[in-house]
Motif scaffolding. Sequence first.
Motif, PDB file in Angstrom:
ATOM      1  N   PHE A  26      36.830  62.830  45.523  1.00 28.13           N
ATOM      2  CA  PHE A  26      35.924  61.745  45.172  1.00 28.13           C
ATOM      3  C   PHE A  26      34.841  61.605  46.242  1.00 28.13           C
ATOM      4  CE2 PHE A  26      39.738  60.873  42.830  1.00 28.13           C
ATOM      5  CZ  PHE A  26      39.332  60.223  41.675  1.00 28.13           C
ATOM      6  N   PRO A  27      33.679  61.087  45.887  1.00 26.63           N
ATOM      7  CA  PRO A  27      32.645  60.856  46.894  1.00 26.63           C
ATOM      8  C   PRO A  27      33.136  59.927  47.998  1.00 26.63           C
ATOM      9  CG  PRO A  27      31.746  60.597  44.677  1.00 26.63           C
ATOM     10  CD  PRO A  27      33.230  60.710  44.524  1.00 26.63           C
ATOM     11  N   SER A  28      32.583  60.058  49.162  1.00 30.27           N
ATOM     12  CA  SER A  28      33.024  59.243  50.300  1.00 30.27           C
ATOM     13  C   SER A  28      32.724  57.761  50.085  1.00 30.27           C
ATOM     14  CB  SER A  28      32.351  59.729  51.588  1.00 30.27           C
ATOM     15  OG  SER A  28      30.930  59.655  51.468  1.00 30.27           O
ATOM     16  N   ASP A  29      31.679  57.450  49.309  1.00 29.30           N
ATOM     17  CA  ASP A  29      31.348  56.041  49.072  1.00 29.30           C
ATOM     18  C   ASP A  29      32.028  55.472  47.830  1.00 29.30           C
ATOM     19  OD1 ASP A  29      29.886  57.506  47.250  1.00 29.30           O
ATOM     20  OD2 ASP A  29      27.981  56.470  47.604  1.00 29.30           O
ATOM     21  N   PHE A  30      32.822  56.266  47.141  1.00 29.25           N
ATOM     22  CA  PHE A  30      33.654  55.754  46.059  1.00 29.25           C
ATOM     23  C   PHE A  30      34.798  54.981  46.705  1.00 29.25           C
ATOM     24  CE2 PHE A  30      36.887  55.753  42.805  1.00 29.25           C
ATOM     25  CZ  PHE A  30      36.204  55.767  41.599  1.00 29.25           C
ATOM     26  N   VAL A  31      35.076  53.779  46.211  1.00 22.23           N
ATOM     27  CA  VAL A  31      36.037  52.916  46.891  1.00 22.23           C
ATOM     28  C   VAL A  31      37.331  52.794  46.078  1.00 22.23           C
ATOM     29  CG1 VAL A  31      35.149  50.768  45.848  1.00 22.23           C
ATOM     30  CG2 VAL A  31      36.321  50.688  48.063  1.00 22.23           C
ATOM     31  N   PHE A  32      38.461  52.866  46.781  1.00 20.90           N
ATOM     32  CA  PHE A  32      39.778  52.664  46.178  1.00 20.90           C
ATOM     33  C   PHE A  32      40.412  51.413  46.773  1.00 20.90           C
ATOM     34  CE2 PHE A  32      39.314  57.145  45.160  1.00 20.90           C
ATOM     35  CZ  PHE A  32      39.865  57.201  43.884  1.00 20.90           C
ATOM     36  N   GLY A  33      40.970  50.590  45.898  1.00 24.41           N
ATOM     37  CA  GLY A  33      41.589  49.368  46.377  1.00 24.41           C
ATOM     38  C   GLY A  33      42.695  48.899  45.464  1.00 24.41           C
ATOM     39  N   ALA A  34      43.064  47.638  45.627  1.00 24.82           N
ATOM     40  CA  ALA A  34      44.040  46.968  44.768  1.00 24.82           C
ATOM     41  C   ALA A  34      43.609  45.517  44.657  1.00 24.82           C
ATOM     42  CB  ALA A  34      45.450  47.077  45.329  1.00 24.82           C
ATOM     43  N   GLY A  35      44.142  44.814  43.651  1.00 26.33           N
ATOM     44  CA  GLY A  35      43.667  43.468  43.407  1.00 26.33           C
ATOM     45  C   GLY A  35      44.763  42.449  43.171  1.00 26.33           C
ATOM     46  N   THR A  36      44.380  41.185  43.276  1.00 25.25           N
ATOM     47  CA  THR A  36      45.189  40.018  42.905  1.00 25.25           C
ATOM     48  C   THR A  36      44.207  38.937  42.465  1.00 25.25           C
ATOM     49  OG1 THR A  36      45.130  39.028  45.119  1.00 25.25           O
ATOM     50  CG2 THR A  36      46.994  40.505  44.631  1.00 25.25           C
ATOM     51  N   SER A  37      44.718  37.767  42.137  1.00 24.87           N
ATOM     52  CA  SER A  37      43.842  36.597  41.943  1.00 24.87           C
ATOM     53  C   SER A  37      44.516  35.378  42.536  1.00 24.87           C
ATOM     54  CB  SER A  37      43.540  36.371  40.462  1.00 24.87           C
ATOM     55  OG  SER A  37      44.572  35.638  39.832  1.00 24.87           O
ATOM     56  N   ALA A  38      43.714  34.342  42.791  1.00 19.03           N
ATOM     57  CA  ALA A  38      44.171  33.197  43.574  1.00 19.03           C
ATOM     58  C   ALA A  38      45.426  32.547  43.003  1.00 19.03           C
ATOM     59  CB  ALA A  38      43.041  32.172  43.694  1.00 19.03           C
ATOM     60  N   TYR A  39      45.353  32.079  41.760  1.00 18.47           N
ATOM     61  CA  TYR A  39      46.495  31.325  41.232  1.00 18.47           C
ATOM     62  C   TYR A  39      47.722  32.207  41.065  1.00 18.47           C
ATOM     63  CZ  TYR A  39      49.248  27.958  38.618  1.00 18.47           C
ATOM     64  OH  TYR A  39      50.248  27.098  38.219  1.00 18.47           O
ATOM     65  N   GLN A  40      47.534  33.483  40.884  1.00 20.60           N
ATOM     66  CA  GLN A  40      48.659  34.382  40.634  1.00 20.60           C
ATOM     67  C   GLN A  40      49.466  34.700  41.883  1.00 20.60           C
ATOM     68  OE1 GLN A  40      45.936  37.009  38.052  1.00 20.60           O
ATOM     69  NE2 GLN A  40      47.966  37.462  37.275  1.00 20.60           N
ATOM     70  N   VAL A  41      48.868  34.554  43.071  1.00 19.51           N
ATOM     71  CA  VAL A  41      49.598  34.952  44.280  1.00 19.51           C
ATOM     72  C   VAL A  41      49.576  33.926  45.411  1.00 19.51           C
ATOM     73  CG1 VAL A  41      49.283  37.425  43.826  1.00 19.51           C
ATOM     74  CG2 VAL A  41      47.632  36.222  45.296  1.00 19.51           C
ATOM     75  N   GLU A  42      48.596  33.041  45.472  1.00 16.40           N
ATOM     76  CA  GLU A  42      48.419  32.219  46.681  1.00 16.40           C
ATOM     77  C   GLU A  42      49.545  31.221  46.901  1.00 16.40           C
ATOM     78  OE1 GLU A  42      43.546  32.022  47.181  1.00 16.40           O
ATOM     79  OE2 GLU A  42      44.682  30.215  46.690  1.00 16.40           O
ATOM     80  N   GLY A  43      49.960  30.512  45.863  1.00 14.91           N
ATOM     81  CA  GLY A  43      50.862  29.391  46.071  1.00 14.91           C
ATOM     82  C   GLY A  43      50.125  28.242  46.752  1.00 14.91           C
ATOM     83  N   ALA A  44      50.886  27.422  47.503  1.00 14.94           N
ATOM     84  CA  ALA A  44      50.285  26.266  48.196  1.00 14.94           C
ATOM     85  C   ALA A  44      49.382  25.485  47.248  1.00 14.94           C
ATOM     86  CB  ALA A  44      49.510  26.727  49.433  1.00 14.94           C
ATOM     87  N   ALA A  45      49.851  25.289  46.036  1.00 10.41           N
ATOM     88  CA  ALA A  45      48.998  24.744  44.979  1.00 10.41           C
ATOM     89  C   ALA A  45      48.532  23.319  45.249  1.00 10.41           C
ATOM     90  CB  ALA A  45      49.736  24.803  43.640  1.00 10.41           C
ATOM     91  N   ASP A  46      49.323  22.550  45.998  1.00  5.74           N
ATOM     92  CA  ASP A  46      48.926  21.166  46.283  1.00  5.74           C
ATOM     93  C   ASP A  46      48.804  20.916  47.783  1.00  5.74           C
ATOM     94  OD1 ASP A  46      51.584  21.336  46.945  1.00  5.74           O
ATOM     95  OD2 ASP A  46      52.216  19.563  45.839  1.00  5.74           O
ATOM     96  N   GLN A  47      48.566  21.978  48.536  1.00  2.13           N
ATOM     97  CA  GLN A  47      48.485  21.847  49.995  1.00  2.13           C
ATOM     98  C   GLN A  47      47.046  21.897  50.492  1.00  2.13           C
ATOM     99  OE1 GLN A  47      51.107  24.493  52.177  1.00  2.13           O
ATOM    100  NE2 GLN A  47      52.714  24.341  50.637  1.00  2.13           N
ATOM    101  N   ASP A  48      46.818  21.250  51.618  1.00  5.84           N
ATOM    102  CA  ASP A  48      45.554  21.327  52.350  1.00  5.84           C
ATOM    103  C   ASP A  48      44.345  20.993  51.477  1.00  5.84           C
ATOM    104  OD1 ASP A  48      46.940  22.001  54.612  1.00  5.84           O
ATOM    105  OD2 ASP A  48      46.577  24.149  54.449  1.00  5.84           O
ATOM    106  N   GLY A  49      44.515  20.021  50.600  1.00  6.98           N
ATOM    107  CA  GLY A  49      43.373  19.496  49.851  1.00  6.98           C
ATOM    108  C   GLY A  49      43.087  20.145  48.519  1.00  6.98           C
TER     109      GLY A  49
END
Length: 508
Positions: A26-49
């Motif tokens: 693959f080209p050097s500037d082609f990027v490989f990563g992985a993902g999540t989203s806030a509500y699906q992984v963060e927790g702390a749903a009622d913390q810190d405001g």
Amino acid sequence: MLKLFFVINLLALPAFSYDNFSRDDFPSDFVFGAGTSAYQVEGAADQDGRKPSIWDTFTHSGKIDRDNGDIASDVYHKYKDDVRLMAAMGLEAYRFSISWSRVIPDGKGPVNPKGLQYYNSLINELIRYGIKPHVTLHHYDLPQALEDEYGGWISKNIVNDFTAYADLCFRKFGDRVKYWTTINEPNVFVLGGYDSGFLPPGRCSPAFGDNCSRGNSTTEPYIAAHHILLAHASAARLYRKKYEDQQHGFIGINIFSYWFVPLTNTVEDITATERANDFYVGWFVNPLIFGDYPDIMKKNAGSRIPVFTEVESNLVKGSYDFLGVNHYNVLNVKDNPKSLQMEERDLVADMAVQLTSLPRDTPAFEFPVRPWGLQGLLEYLKKKYDNPPLFIHENGQRTRRNSSLIDWPRVKFLHGYIGATLDVLRNGSNVRGYFVWSFLDALELFDGYESSYGLYYVDHLDDSDLKRKPKLSAHWYSNFLKRKSMSSEGLIELLQNATIVSPAHSLL
């Protein structure tokens, strides 16, 4: 003896093609990563405001048996450990979303300093390890306060409030974030949230959905989609006018799509397949490219689909630097003209098709491995829309949550689809990156914690410490990212060296 055990088990695996490719293909500037989203992984749903989003409200509504994200994978507290795992794996980028109601608890008005502090810390940690942050602003989680005040996305008021939220994020994080996605798969969000009601905010008409106390499936999906496009375009215009010259970033939107295949070679089914693409993909991409909805949508929906003013059309047209694509599966399409004869119609009826699964060669819970579906989708986007810049934002395999850490179905899936990405890249597609869904096992949209997409296993139900356990797919992806050949010999070596492997093969 242990080495012999590995080899015997490799020979017993389902057959799949070991195309010999590596990261270096693959080209050097082609990027490989992985993902999540806030509500699906963060927790702390009622913390810190932080205050509730429509996703919080939906999971706690009691209308259906669904898990919630109150604790989730607790990334809010464990992000430093998680970033170290990403770095050890060799991830080049991490796609995550910002919780709007964590940084602006009521959706507008006062900003929450602790919310800003959390995302600043996460972004700084990623930068420290050389991992590029790719940020999504809205991932099914509109602040509940805006839903309560004016109905959220069905009101044009949302355009100004979303733009102000985007402005805050660009201002606070844009010196380090170069890739912004405004809305995650708005087509699914609108279909599920405003037509059939099985996704937040759970709006629908009784004829088209279950357990909805409010909504109008005949008009609201089109109205919400229209406001999403206007909000996206407004945020993009703001970024280009106020931040692009200093921050040198890029802004786009994300769509979900199956690859559609005609059930038969009849003219009717072939035409129906193009219609399905127009309703799923063209609904959002056509306005971005051409400034208006597909003709077939306007014809079938009639006065129920909003009309772009000339000013709105010019605002939306060209309001993207890239398109994100979420893809998992292939469906057959059959023409269904009878649905257009219904006295009361929703968007699904307007599409006038029947969608069915292709014959399977995998267990029912897993996605069949059909990399040609991704190839077909990317080639379609290249030809139909003049080869726009693309990121594959979500692609991954679903297994049951308590299945083996030796997750060969996921290894097979990733191997096939990354190979397919290389093929379309060599064929001239303007694809710029590939993100596995997902980095961690997460609260999934349709079945909570019963399914597993993660490279790392997290036992949300029976492990209060929420330990991260790497699956074989994590080792496979790491080997790929570290430029090892994905040949059959490489897979044997992977099995021999993987620290997660044990004869028990079980998580339980």
